[in-house]
Design an enzyme around this catalytic site. Structure first.
Site, mmCIF file in Angstrom:
data_model
loop_
_atom_site.group_PDB
_atom_site.id
_atom_site.type_symbol
_atom_site.label_atom_id
_atom_site.label_comp_id
_atom_site.label_asym_id
_atom_site.label_seq_id
_atom_site.Cartn_x
_atom_site.Cartn_y
_atom_site.Cartn_z
ATOM 1 N N ASP A 576 0.779 -1.233 0.000
ATOM 2 C CA ASP A 576 0.000 0.000 0.000
ATOM 3 C C ASP A 576 0.815 1.289 0.000
ATOM 4 O O ASP A 576 1.193 1.789 -1.046
ATOM 5 C CB ASP A 576 -0.995 -0.013 1.171
ATOM 6 C CG ASP A 576 -2.032 -1.115 1.030
ATOM 7 O OD1 ASP A 576 -1.770 -2.056 0.262
ATOM 8 O OD2 ASP A 576 -3.076 -1.053 1.687
ATOM 9 N N GLU A 776 -4.073 -6.723 13.175
ATOM 10 C CA GLU A 776 -3.562 -6.659 11.804
ATOM 11 C C GLU A 776 -2.057 -6.371 11.782
ATOM 12 O O GLU A 776 -1.325 -6.911 10.953
ATOM 13 C CB GLU A 776 -4.324 -5.571 11.044
ATOM 14 C CG GLU A 776 -3.957 -5.451 9.585
ATOM 15 C CD GLU A 776 -4.752 -4.377 8.863
ATOM 16 O OE1 GLU A 776 -4.653 -4.295 7.630
ATOM 17 O OE2 GLU A 776 -5.483 -3.604 9.547
#
Length: 817
Positions: A576, A776
Site C-alpha cells: 500500500d 492486523e
C-alpha cells in the site's frame, strides 16, 4: 449424481478416468475419500461475517444464522443486537477456541456490552447421500458483572435460496410454540431434511411478566415468524427481523400506550405467524443462563439427530482436535509452557474457522482503456480519470470461492495475496482442504490469466467495502503467494514416506495427496494449464522497461513494475503506502515484484519437473536464472548496500530510490539469496540493526532512519507485520541450517532467528492476553496491536512460528564459534 456432489468429488473421479494406470490401492483411496470429502466439507460455519452462521458449499441453498440482544431496558436495546461481526460492539474477545474444518469445534463470544458470554459448539455428523448432518449447542453464561436480572433474547433464522422449500412443521399457535420447533425442507442438492430447535434443559428460565400482555405473549413459549422475501434480499437477515418486530412493537404500543407499555423483553419480539415462506425466525427469551440445540438432519442419513448424539459428537471433536494439534502444530521450545497452548489453539482455530464459502457477482472494469497501459509520464492522473469514467464497469459472474478470510469484522472476503499466507499453517493440518482452496482461487481465472486480487462476491460482501474499492481491474496483479503452497506440496511429497499412518479421524482424506505421489502429480497436472496461463499473464502485464533507458542488465526482459499505482500508493503490491519513487514514472522497476517473479519462476520450474514437463522446466529455469542475475544488476545499490527500486531521473538516467525496509530484503524473503551470496551479510546486518529494521517486537516495515518513517497514514511505514516477519524467520532458519560448506553466515542467522522468533510470539501473545484479539499489525515501539482487531488471517502465522524447530543454545554457540 447430484450437482453439488459432482462438483466436490469431480477432482477425485477425474483421476480414475484420466489415469487408469493408477494402482488399485490408490483407486480405493480415491473412492473412499470422494464420499468423505462431501460429508466433511459440504457444511460449515461458512458465513464468517456473522458471529455464527451455517451454510453449505452450494451456490443457492439453505442459509442460517444466530442473533441475540440484551432486552432488560429500552435505553440500550437498539444497540445491543448482535449478528454480523463488528469492530466496535463492546466485545472482550470472540472466536473459535478449537476448530477442525471437518469435525467442528467450540466458539466463545465474550459479549461484554451485553454482559453475557455466548458459546456455540458446532459439529458435523457424516451419514447418508447428501453431505451428512450437523448440530450446534448454543449456551449463554452471564458475565461476572452482569445484573441480577439479565434478560437475553436469541433468534435463529433460516432462509432458502433458489429452488427448494422450507417450512415450519409445527401447527400455528397465536401464543407461540410449546416444545421443540421443527423446520422441514427439501432441495435437489440436499434432498429432504429437518432442522430441530430444542427447548433446552429444565434449568432454562424465562423472565417474569406481570403485564397484561403476557396473556398474548407468554415468555415460556418460542415465537416463530415466517415471511416471503425476494431471494436477492435474503442475506439482509437482521433488517428482515427488525421489520417483523416493528409491526409487533407498533401493535403493542397502540394497545397499551407509551405509559403502560409492556416490558422490553415482550415488546422486542417477532409475531407468531407460521405460514408459507422462504425465511423463518425462531425466537426465545431467557433470564440468566440458557442452553438449547439446533440440529440439521439429512433424511438420507436415516435417524434424525438427538441432543444425546450432539453431546457425544461435541466430546469426540474436542478430544480429536486436542490430540491432533499436539502432534501436528504444538508449540516447540521455548513455548512449551501451558499458557501458550490455548493461545496457539485459538489462533489456528480462528484461521480455520474463518474459512467461508462465497457466491455472487463481481464488479469488473472491462474497458481496457489505453490509459491502463500506464506508458506516459503522469500516467497516475490519466488512470484516475479513466477509472472515474467507469465506462467498462459491469457485473460478472456469478462466481464462487472457498477461502480463508483475513478478518471477520473488517475483511470478510477473499484476498489473493493473503490466501497464500493463510494456507501455510493450514497445509500442515489438512493438505486436501488447502488444495481445495488453491483450486477454488484458480477457477476464478479469466481467459487471459487474470485473477481479481480482492473477491467481493455479491451484494452482502459489497456492504463491507467502500465504493471506490469495489471495482476490480484485469491489469491489476497481487503477490502470487499461492505458489508458495505449491512448493510446500512438492517439498512434502518428496520427503514424506510412501504410506502415512492413519493416526486420527479423516487422516486418509487430509493426506490423500501425500500418501501417494501419483495423486499429487495428477492434481498438479490438472491445475498446470491454469498455472501456466497465470504465470505468463504476470510476465506480460507487469513487464518493466529495461531497453528504453539503456539499463545495464544480464537480461533485457526480466524487469517488472506493479501496475495500478497512484502517487502515494501501490495497492497492488500489497504494501500500500510503502515509499516508492516520486513522482511515479513509467520507467520504474520494483524490487519486490521481480523477487515475486523469481519465486514464481522457481515454483513453475519445480511443478513442471514434478509432472514431467521437461521442456517447460528448462524454459522456467532460464527465466529464474535471468531474474536472479537481474535482481543484482537492476536493484543492488553499492552505496546503500541494499536492494532498491529503480526509476528515471530528470536526465533520463536510471537511478535507485532506496527506502530501506521490507522491499529492500525481498530477494532474501523469497529465497533467492543463497547462503553464500555476497549480498547476504548486508541483508542480515540491515535486519538486525535496531537503528534500521530491528525492534523488540519484530522487523519493522520501514527503517527508523528513513525520512518517511511513521509518516502519513503509517500503514507500511513502521508497523510490524506478521506475514513479512514469517518470511524473515523462515529465510533465517534456512540459512542457519544450511550446510556449513560455503555458508559463512550460519552464526549470525542462528542468533537473529532465535531472538526474532521469541520476540514475535511474545508480542502477539501478550496483546492477545491483554485485549482478547489478534491484530492486523503491531507497534514496533510498544508492541501494541493496531488497526483491525480479530485479524486472524496471516497474523495466525504465529502458530507456525511457534511450531518451527528451535535452534538449541549449543547449536547457536557452535555457529557463533
Amino acid at each position: 449424481m447430484l450437482q453439488w456432489s459432482w462438483r466436490l468429488i469431480a477432482p477425485f473421479v477425474a483421476l480414475l478416468v484420466i489415469r487408469p494406470s493408477i494402482a488399485e490401492d490408490v483407486q480405493e483411496i480415491l473412492a473412499e475419500n470422494a464420499n468423505l470429502s462431501n460429508e466433511t466439507l459440504l457444511w460449515g460455519p461458512y458465513r464468517p461475517n456473522l458471529y455464527f452462521g451455517v451454510r453449505p458449499r452450494i451456490p443457492k441453498s439453505l442459509t442460517t444464522g444466530l442473533l441475540w440482544a440484551k432486552v432488560d431496558n429500552f435505553q440500550d436495546v437498539q444497540q445491543s443486537f448482535r449478528h454480523t461481526c463488528e469492530q466496535n460492539e463492546g466485545m472482550a474477545g470472540y472466536g473459535w477456541d478449537e476448530y477442525d474444518v471437518r469435525l467442528g469445534g467450540r466458539q466463545t463470544i465474550r459479549d461484554a456490552g451485553n454482559h453475557i458470554d455466548i458459546t456455540t459448539e458446532f459439529v458435523k455428523i457424516p451419514g447418508g447421500d447428501n453431505g451428512g448432518s450437523w448440530g450446534v449447542r448454543v449456551k449463554g453464561t452471564p458475565r461476572d458483572d452482569a445484573p441480577a436480572r439479565l434478560i437475553t433474547t436469541v433468534m435463529f433464522h433460516a432462509g432458502m435460496e433458489g429452488f427448494g422449500s422450507l417450512g415450519v412443521q409445527n401447527e400455528p399457535d397465536d401464543l407461540g410454540i410449546e416444545g421443540d420447533v421443527v423446520l422441514e425442507g427439501n432441495s435437489n442438492e440436499l434432498g429432504d431434511f429437518t432442522v430441530r430447535i430444542t427447548t433446552g434443559p429444565d434449568t432454562n428460565e424465562t423472565p417474569p411478566n406481570a403485564h397484561p400482555s403476557s396473556e398474548k405473549k407468554p415468555l415460556d413459549r418460542t415465537y416463530v415468524a415466517s415471511t416471503q422475501v425476494p431471494e436477492e434480499h435474503l442475506w439482509q437477515s437482521k433488517q428482515i427481523m427488525f421489520s417483523l418486530m416493528k409491526g409487533e412493537i407498533d401493535s403493542l404500543i397502540a394497545e397499551y400506550g407509551q405509559d403502560h407499555a409492556p416490558p422490553p423483553w415482550t415488546v422486542y419480539t417477532v409475531p407468531n405467524k407460521i405460514e408459507e415462506g422462504n425465511f423463518h425466525v425462531i425466537q426465545k427469551v431467557f433470564h440468566g443462563e440458557f442452553e438449547f440445540d439446533i440440529m440439521y438432519s439429512s433424511a438420507s442419513a436415516g435417524t434424525p439427530l438427538t441432543s444425546e448424539d450432539l453431546e457425544t459428537a461435541i466430546g469426540n471433536a474436542t478430544a480429536s482436535f486436542s490430540d491432533r494439534f499436539s502432534e501436528v502444530l504444538a508449540p516447540k521450545s521455548p513455548f512449551r509452557d501451558q499458557r501458550y497452548d490455548g493461545f496457539a489453539k485459538s489462533m489456528f482455530s480462528n484461521l480455520l474457522g474463518g474459512i467461508g464459502y462465497f457466491h455472487g457477482d463481481s464488479v469488473v472494469d472491462r474497458s481496457y482503456a489505453p490509459e491502463y497501459d500506464e506508458d506516459n509520464e503522469g500516467f497516475w492522473e490519466e488512470t484516475a480519470a479513466a477509472r472515474a469514467r467507469q465506462a467498462g464497469v459491469r457485473l460478472e459472474g456469478p462466481l464462487e470461492l472457498f477461502s480463508s478470510i483475513p478478518s471477520r469484522p473488517f475483511f470478510p472476503r477473499g484476498f489473493l495475496w493473503d490466501e497464500g499466507f493463510h494456507l501455510i499453517p493450514i497445509a500442515e493440518w489438512d493438505m486436501h482442504v488447502t488444495l481445495e482452496i488453491v483450486r477454488s482461487w484458480f477457477n476464478l481465472m479469466d481467459d487471459d490469466g487474470w485473477i481479481g486480487r480482492e473477491q467481493i462476491l455479491g451484494a452482502e460482501a459489497r456492504t463491507k467495502v467502500p465504493q471506490e474499492f469495489t471495482v476490480q481491474y484485469p491489469h491489476y496483479a497481487n503477490p502470487p503467494t499461492l505458489f508458495l503452497i505449491l512448493e510446500t506440496l512438492i517439498d512434502k511429497i518428496n520427503s514424506q514416506p510412501t504410506v502415512l499412518p492413519h493416526q486420527h479421524q479423516y487422516d486418509s482424506i487430509r493426506n490423500v495427496h501425500l500418501r501417494n505421489k501419483d495423486t499429487a502429480i495428477d492434481y498438479l497436472k490438472d491445475l498446470y494449464p491454469l498455472l501456466k496461463r497465470h504465470y505468463f499473464w504476470f510476465r506480460k502485464t507487469q513487464r518493466g522497461d529495461i531497453k528504453s533507458y539503456d539499463r545495464e542488465a544480464y537480461s533485457t526482459k526480466e524487469g517488472y513494475r506493479w501496475r495500478g499505482r497512484s502517487e502515494r500508493h501501490v495497492l497492488t503490491s500489497g504494501l500500500d503506502d510503502y515509499p516508492r519513487p516520486q513522482p511515479p514514472h513509467p520507467g520504474e522497476l520494483h524490487t519486490d515484484l521481480i523477487s515475486w517473479m523469481g519465486m514464481m519462476s522457481r515454483s513453475m520450474r519445480r511443478v513442471a519437473e514434478t509432472i514431467g514437463e521437461t521442456d517447460d522446466a528448462q524454459e522456467y529455469e532460464g527465466y529464474e536464472s535471468a531474474i536472479i542475475r537481474n535482481i543484482d544488476d537492476l536493484h543492488w545499490d553499492d552505496q546503500a548496500q541494499t536492494y532498491c527500486d529503480a526509476t528515471i531521473d530528470d536526465y533520463e538516467e536510471s537511478v535507485h530510490v532506496c527506502h530501506k525496509g521490507y522491499v529492500s530484503i525481498f530477494p532474501f524473503l523469497t529465497g533467492l539469496l543463497p547462503p553464500d551470496s555476497a549480498r547476504l551479510k548486508a541483508t542480515l546486518d540491515l535486519i538486525s540493526d535496531p537503528e534500521e529494521l530491528w525492534s523488540d517486537h519484530g522487523i519493522r516495515s520501514l527503517s527508523k532512519k528513513d525520512e518517511l518513517y511513521g509518516t502519513d497514514e503509517n500503514y507500511w511505514r513502521s508497523p510490524v507485520w506478521m506475514n513479512m516477519n514469517y518470511l524473515v524467520v523462515k529465510a533465517l532458519y534456512d540459512v542457519a541450517t544450511a550446510s556449513a560448506a560455503k555458508n559463512p553466515h550460519k552464526a549470525q542467522a542462528s542468533t537473529i532467528y532465535t531472538k526474532l522468533r521469541k520476540n514475535l510470539v511474545d508480542t502477539v501473545f501478550k496483546e492477545w492476553e491483554r485485549t482478547g484479539f489478534a491484530w492486523e499489525q503491531y507497534n514496533p515501539e510498544s508492541g501494541e496491536g493496531q488497526r483491525t482487531q480479530h485479524f486472524t488471517g496471516w497474523t495466525s502465522l504465529v502458530v507456525k512460528i511457534m511450531n518451527m524447530p528451535p535452534l538449541s543454545k549449543a547449536v547457536v554457540e557452535v555457529n557463533e564459534g
